[in-house]
Design a protein around this motif. Structure first.
Motif, PDB file in Angstrom:
ATOM      1  N   ASP A  28       0.839  -1.161  -0.196  1.00  0.00           N
ATOM      2  CA  ASP A  28      -0.023  -0.109  -0.029  1.00  0.00           C
ATOM      3  C   ASP A  28       0.879   1.352   0.000  1.00  0.00           C
ATOM      4  O   ASP A  28       0.247   2.301  -0.388  1.00  0.00           O
ATOM      5  CB  ASP A  28      -0.646  -0.172   1.407  1.00  0.00           C
ATOM      6  N   LEU A  29       2.123   1.175   0.432  1.00  0.00           N
ATOM      7  CA  LEU A  29       2.838   2.332   0.675  1.00  0.00           C
ATOM      8  C   LEU A  29       3.695   2.340  -0.531  1.00  0.00           C
ATOM      9  O   LEU A  29       4.562   3.437  -0.718  1.00  0.00           O
ATOM     10  CB  LEU A  29       4.007   2.072   1.893  1.00  0.00           C
ATOM     11  N   GLY A  30       3.450   1.561  -1.535  1.00  0.00           N
ATOM     12  CA  GLY A  30       4.093   1.716  -2.959  1.00  0.00           C
ATOM     13  C   GLY A  30       5.556   0.878  -3.272  1.00  0.00           C
ATOM     14  O   GLY A  30       5.936   1.080  -4.205  1.00  0.00           O
ATOM     15  N   TRP A  31       5.567  -0.023  -2.239  1.00  0.00           N
ATOM     16  CA  TRP A  31       6.706  -1.204  -2.511  1.00  0.00           C
ATOM     17  C   TRP A  31       6.442  -2.072  -3.581  1.00  0.00           C
ATOM     18  O   TRP A  31       5.079  -2.439  -3.487  1.00  0.00           O
ATOM     19  CB  TRP A  31       7.020  -1.882  -1.105  1.00  0.00           C
ATOM     20  N   GLU A  32       7.400  -2.470  -4.070  1.00  0.00           N
ATOM     21  CA  GLU A  32       7.244  -3.947  -4.796  1.00  0.00           C
ATOM     22  C   GLU A  32       7.302  -5.002  -3.938  1.00  0.00           C
ATOM     23  O   GLU A  32       8.433  -4.994  -3.199  1.00  0.00           O
ATOM     24  CB  GLU A  32       8.234  -3.973  -5.915  1.00  0.00           C
ATOM     25  N   VAL A  33       6.296  -6.051  -3.745  1.00  0.00           N
ATOM     26  CA  VAL A  33       6.441  -7.131  -2.864  1.00  0.00           C
ATOM     27  C   VAL A  33       6.346  -8.333  -3.308  1.00  0.00           C
ATOM     28  O   VAL A  33       5.506  -8.605  -4.470  1.00  0.00           O
ATOM     29  CB  VAL A  33       5.126  -6.794  -1.988  1.00  0.00           C
ATOM     30  N   VAL A  34       7.174  -9.221  -2.867  1.00  0.00           N
ATOM     31  CA  VAL A  34       7.213 -10.472  -3.454  1.00  0.00           C
ATOM     32  C   VAL A  34       7.419 -11.452  -2.187  1.00  0.00           C
ATOM     33  O   VAL A  34       8.206 -11.303  -1.116  1.00  0.00           O
ATOM     34  CB  VAL A  34       8.441 -11.060  -4.095  1.00  0.00           C
ATOM     35  N   ASP A  35       6.261 -12.430  -1.994  1.00  0.00           N
ATOM     36  CA  ASP A  35       6.079 -13.273  -0.665  1.00  0.00           C
ATOM     37  C   ASP A  35       6.602 -14.707  -0.934  1.00  0.00           C
ATOM     38  O   ASP A  35       6.326 -14.974  -2.071  1.00  0.00           O
ATOM     39  CB  ASP A  35       4.715 -13.125  -0.083  1.00  0.00           C
ATOM     40  N   GLY A  56      12.580   1.974  -9.773  1.00  0.00           N
ATOM     41  CA  GLY A  56      12.758   3.030  -8.434  1.00  0.00           C
ATOM     42  C   GLY A  56      12.099   2.628  -7.389  1.00  0.00           C
ATOM     43  O   GLY A  56      12.355   3.221  -6.386  1.00  0.00           O
ATOM     44  N   ARG A  57      11.211   1.652  -7.402  1.00  0.00           N
ATOM     45  CA  ARG A  57      10.246   1.249  -6.102  1.00  0.00           C
ATOM     46  C   ARG A  57      11.149   0.577  -5.396  1.00  0.00           C
ATOM     47  O   ARG A  57      11.616  -0.483  -5.684  1.00  0.00           O
ATOM     48  CB  ARG A  57       9.161   0.578  -6.788  1.00  0.00           C
ATOM     49  N   PRO A  58      10.990   0.701  -3.957  1.00  0.00           N
ATOM     50  CA  PRO A  58      11.792  -0.181  -2.931  1.00  0.00           C
ATOM     51  C   PRO A  58      11.114  -1.563  -3.124  1.00  0.00           C
ATOM     52  O   PRO A  58      10.152  -1.762  -3.641  1.00  0.00           O
ATOM     53  CB  PRO A  58      11.351   0.554  -1.734  1.00  0.00           C
ATOM     54  N   LEU A  59      11.940  -2.554  -2.904  1.00  0.00           N
ATOM     55  CA  LEU A  59      11.537  -4.036  -2.723  1.00  0.00           C
ATOM     56  C   LEU A  59      11.406  -4.499  -1.619  1.00  0.00           C
ATOM     57  O   LEU A  59      12.463  -4.383  -0.726  1.00  0.00           O
ATOM     58  CB  LEU A  59      12.494  -4.702  -3.774  1.00  0.00           C
ATOM     59  N   ALA A  60      10.334  -5.505  -1.217  1.00  0.00           N
ATOM     60  CA  ALA A  60      10.239  -5.978   0.101  1.00  0.00           C
ATOM     61  C   ALA A  60      10.189  -7.506  -0.327  1.00  0.00           C
ATOM     62  O   ALA A  60       9.257  -7.943  -1.067  1.00  0.00           O
ATOM     63  CB  ALA A  60       9.061  -5.704   0.859  1.00  0.00           C
TER      64      ALA A  60
END
Length: 312
Positions: A28-35, A56-60
């Protein structure tokens, strides 16, 4: 990619401690997320070009004991290598939680613990805690979610990883009741139980530290003004030092017995003082809605002779 690559956050921890909630908030904060990424694919993910609109998006990246090929020690070693190679800001967030609370969560959701398919959840929790210890020691961010609701955890993630656009640490002021447990993630804890207790005044007992009459009662304590002012001066002296050390968040907690009167009032006052000094604290009252209970407050103070046998 030219310049520094996007920030990388490894999200890990104990099963049931809140990883799914954290990843959802980061998204929701704009991070790219991979679980639940297989560990063998981590390097491939980092080397892959970003998809359209994701530059440029941070990655979690969520990795835990369920992930294929998961071994904490080699994972820590690889994270160290990536950090030493430079070019990317790398952090680890470890989600911890007390065993009894994890057992309650697994029982409530009727889910099996991933490391105890045919055993009690407690066995899997103990095994996983031992397995995950290298990652817990390595992590820059450790959040204990034992006393957190889902909303509490979401707020914590937003405070730590939201883009504030400033170098100031994210500042939180919290009130709580010692009788209902210490806050696990507080950086500074101040005990307000030395101030006289409105709980033992029948007129004030149902109220809270947000009420003017309760506030007046607390402020009338002879020790109040000098001690609270000293706490404020201490915080105003410490916060710039925390900023200079690069601390990204600071939680200041004020406790009284029940968490409804003294701590609430002092937390509100201190937050106002900090705002006047240019800081932007958020304020949370953990036990404000808890019912007043004589059993938690202990014995009332003895009546003084000057009061004619009546309690203040």
């Amino acid at each position: 990619m030219s310049g520094r690559d996007p920030r990388l956050l490894l999200v890990t921890g104990l099963s049931g401690a809140g990883k799914s909630t954290v990843l959802k908030v980061l998204e929701d904060l704009g991070w790219e997320v991979v679980d639940n990424l297989p560990v063998a694919l981590l390097d491939a993910l980092l080397d892959a070009p970003a998809g359209q609109g994701r530059e440029g998006r941070p990655l979690a990246v969520g990795i835990d004991s369920r992930s294929r090929g998961f071994k904490p020690a080699p994972l820590v070693k690889r994270m160290k290598q990536l950090r030493e190679a430079g070019g990317r800001d790398i952090d680890t967030l470890f989600l911890d939680c007390a065993g009894a609370e994890l057992e309650r969560r697994f029982s409530e959701t009727r889910r099996r613990h991933p490391l105890a398919e045919d055993r009690p959840a407690a066995d899997g929790i103990a095994r996983e805690r031992e397995m995950m210890e290298p990652l817990r020691r390595w992590a820059e961010h450790v959040v204990d979610t034992t006393n957190y609701s889902s909303n509490d955890l979401q707020q914590e993630v937003r405070q730590r990883f939201g883009d504030s656009g400033e170098d100031e640490p994210v500042l939180s002021v919290l009130s709580f009741g010692f009788a209902r447990g210490l806050p696990r993630n507080a950086d500074l804890v101040f005990d307000m139980r030395y101030l006289r207790n409105p709980h033992w005044d029948p007129r004030l007992k149902p109220g809270t530290g947000l009420d003017p009459d309760v506030a007046a009662y607390v402020m009338a304590d002879p020790a109040y003004e000098a001690t609270v002012a000293q706490i404020e001066q201490l915080l105003l002296a410490l916060l710039p030092r925390y900023r200079a050390e690069g601390k990204s968040y600071v939680t200041v907690a004020f406790g009284c017995t029940g968490g409804r009167h003294r701590s609430v009032h002092v937390a509100e006052r201190v937050a106002r003082t900090l705002r006047s000094a240019g800081h932007a604290p958020s304020v949370t009252h953990r036990n404000l809605d808890s019912a007043p209970q004589d059993g938690l407050e202990g014995r009332p103070p003895p009546a003084s002779p000057a009061s004619g046998g009546k309690q203040a």
